[in-house]
Design an enzyme around this catalytic site. Sequence first.
Site, PDB file in Angstrom:
ATOM      1  N   ASN A  57      54.486  13.612  46.314  1.00 25.59           N
ATOM      2  CA  ASN A  57      55.630  13.880  45.775  1.00 25.59           C
ATOM      3  C   ASN A  57      55.332  13.784  44.544  1.00 25.59           C
ATOM      4  O   ASN A  57      56.005  14.359  43.299  1.00 25.59           O
ATOM      5  CB  ASN A  57      56.508  12.772  46.121  1.00 25.59           C
ATOM      6  CG  ASN A  57      57.525  13.039  47.258  1.00 25.59           C
ATOM      7  OD1 ASN A  57      57.576  13.929  47.654  1.00 25.59           O
ATOM      8  ND2 ASN A  57      57.409  11.870  48.416  1.00 25.59           N
ATOM      9  N   LYS A  58      54.080  13.156  43.968  1.00 21.52           N
ATOM     10  CA  LYS A  58      54.401  12.599  42.415  1.00 21.52           C
ATOM     11  C   LYS A  58      53.262  13.699  42.040  1.00 21.52           C
ATOM     12  O   LYS A  58      53.149  14.837  41.963  1.00 21.52           O
ATOM     13  CB  LYS A  58      53.044  11.498  42.407  1.00 21.52           C
ATOM     14  CG  LYS A  58      52.985  10.594  43.089  1.00 21.52           C
ATOM     15  CD  LYS A  58      54.445   9.272  43.228  1.00 21.52           C
ATOM     16  CE  LYS A  58      54.865   8.572  43.847  1.00 21.52           C
ATOM     17  NZ  LYS A  58      54.714   8.722  45.410  1.00 21.52           N
ATOM     18  N   ASN A  59      53.233  13.604  40.390  1.00 21.98           N
ATOM     19  CA  ASN A  59      52.423  15.025  39.438  1.00 21.98           C
ATOM     20  C   ASN A  59      51.100  15.495  40.340  1.00 21.98           C
ATOM     21  O   ASN A  59      51.002  16.856  39.525  1.00 21.98           O
ATOM     22  CB  ASN A  59      52.900  14.305  38.007  1.00 21.98           C
ATOM     23  CG  ASN A  59      54.017  14.257  37.556  1.00 21.98           C
ATOM     24  OD1 ASN A  59      55.123  14.216  38.408  1.00 21.98           O
ATOM     25  ND2 ASN A  59      53.589  13.613  36.153  1.00 21.98           N
ATOM     26  N   MET A  60      50.044  15.231  40.377  1.00 19.83           N
ATOM     27  CA  MET A  60      49.367  16.069  41.002  1.00 19.83           C
ATOM     28  C   MET A  60      48.867  15.015  42.877  1.00 19.83           C
ATOM     29  O   MET A  60      49.836  13.748  42.743  1.00 19.83           O
ATOM     30  CB  MET A  60      47.838  15.819  40.298  1.00 19.83           C
ATOM     31  CG  MET A  60      47.308  14.152  40.010  1.00 19.83           C
ATOM     32  SD  MET A  60      46.377  13.630  39.235  1.00 19.83           S
ATOM     33  CE  MET A  60      44.811  13.951  41.191  1.00 19.83           C
ATOM     34  N   GLN A 105      50.020  10.493  46.134  1.00 24.21           N
ATOM     35  CA  GLN A 105      50.624  11.253  47.477  1.00 24.21           C
ATOM     36  C   GLN A 105      51.278  12.319  47.112  1.00 24.21           C
ATOM     37  O   GLN A 105      51.482  12.926  46.040  1.00 24.21           O
ATOM     38  CB  GLN A 105      51.674   9.790  47.316  1.00 24.21           C
ATOM     39  CG  GLN A 105      52.573   9.914  48.830  1.00 24.21           C
ATOM     40  CD  GLN A 105      54.043  10.645  48.693  1.00 24.21           C
ATOM     41  OE1 GLN A 105      54.235  10.917  47.360  1.00 24.21           O
ATOM     42  NE2 GLN A 105      54.323  10.835  49.691  1.00 24.21           N
TER      43      GLN A 105
END
Length: 445
Positions: free
Chosen positions: A217-220, A215
């Site tokens: 907001n995540k690292n990728m 998603q």
Amino acid sequence: MTADVSNVEDVRHALANRLAIDGGEPVRTTPLPWELPGAHWIGEEERELVERVVLARSPFRFYGLDPQHMVDTLEREWCEAYGHKHALAVSSGTAALAVAVAALGIGPGDEVLIPGYLWVSCVSAVVRNGAIPRLVDMDATYCMDPEDVARKIGPHTRAVLCVHMSGAPGHIARIAGICKARGVSLIEDCAQAAGARVKDTAVGRFGDIGIFSFQLNKNMTSGDGGMIVCEDDALFRRIVALHDLGYPRTPAGRLDVSDAQCQLWGMGARMSELAGAMALAQSRKLPAITGAMRGAKWAIRKAVEGIAGLTFREVPDPDGDTGPTLLMLLPDGETASAFIAALRAEGIAGPPGSLSCITMREWGLHWYFNIPSLVNRRSNARDGFPWSHPSNAFAADYDYGHGALPVCDDVHARGVLLTISSNLAEQDIRDIVHAIRKVAAGLLR
């Protein structure tokens, strides 16, 4: 004359160090970058792979006019990069959690241990499968406390859902050992920690099943999307069937209903080739993205460690931290609120809508007692399932309200959080350090 000059210098020094919230000059006047790690790295690689899918007119992963095998390639490269035997791309991290709980056969009469610092999807996955969540407190890592896990495993416990919160694993090897000794399954929620490791072992490899989120907001990111990893062949076959329509697929991509062990009820959580193309390009950049965040975070942390009244989260393996957040603890809630207000006034804030510099009390559904559906035992069904199921009567006295987990409650009350963008410039880092030191000097004397 010397005394007069000294007085002037004292005044200048006082004015230079006067907090912006009290009318002084702020450290910076431009916003910090958005806290959306992968988004800053989207470029030609993503465009080229997505365009290939569009031009091939084949957005479905299992068959089409000219399949480009983006999702297949993503899964293969994920296994190669992180040492997993099996990987399955799915539509979201939330779907991945639901599939993981269902794949372990968890339902009424079972409980799953979950942390108090988590995301609402963790609770949802347990409840929607008919089981009961049981809360576990955190330790100094801000992840599950292994001692509390050991205390709370009981006759109804079927699994532990351990969440690698805010980018860094806690004492996951100890938790895995407890689960193995007690005959309890372990699900690793790595949604916020893609690319993290503990002593060269990638997260997701300690448990029976690991899940990731892509998603925004995540690292990728692929906008939405996720991954499920597993080392057991039979369990993975169930995972594949459940993420689809309840059945595995033939080599030609058609549903295979012949296996009596995999005639289930699926969730339609497949990843499309378009999302797969985005995720594939991003996954190839993941080490660079996390390296940038980790480097910036630890540069900031090391520069401000030692300030009286300011303490930091324990990170068992700093080299395995992915770096998206800097978590700090103040002496009390009032000081924490004042500290964040002062940092924002100094310009340590993102664009409108950003949550880059906040108190932990502003972190919403990341805290167990801020989830109304859990606290009030809400149900999607008219009969109150699963709380009303006779097999779940053992949980009648479980408390989900504020006060159930003392350490979580304390961190919520006096913790603060600074997100670390994946594209911070050296000047951004210097400004953050300057602002923290300046505010600490004004508030934490």
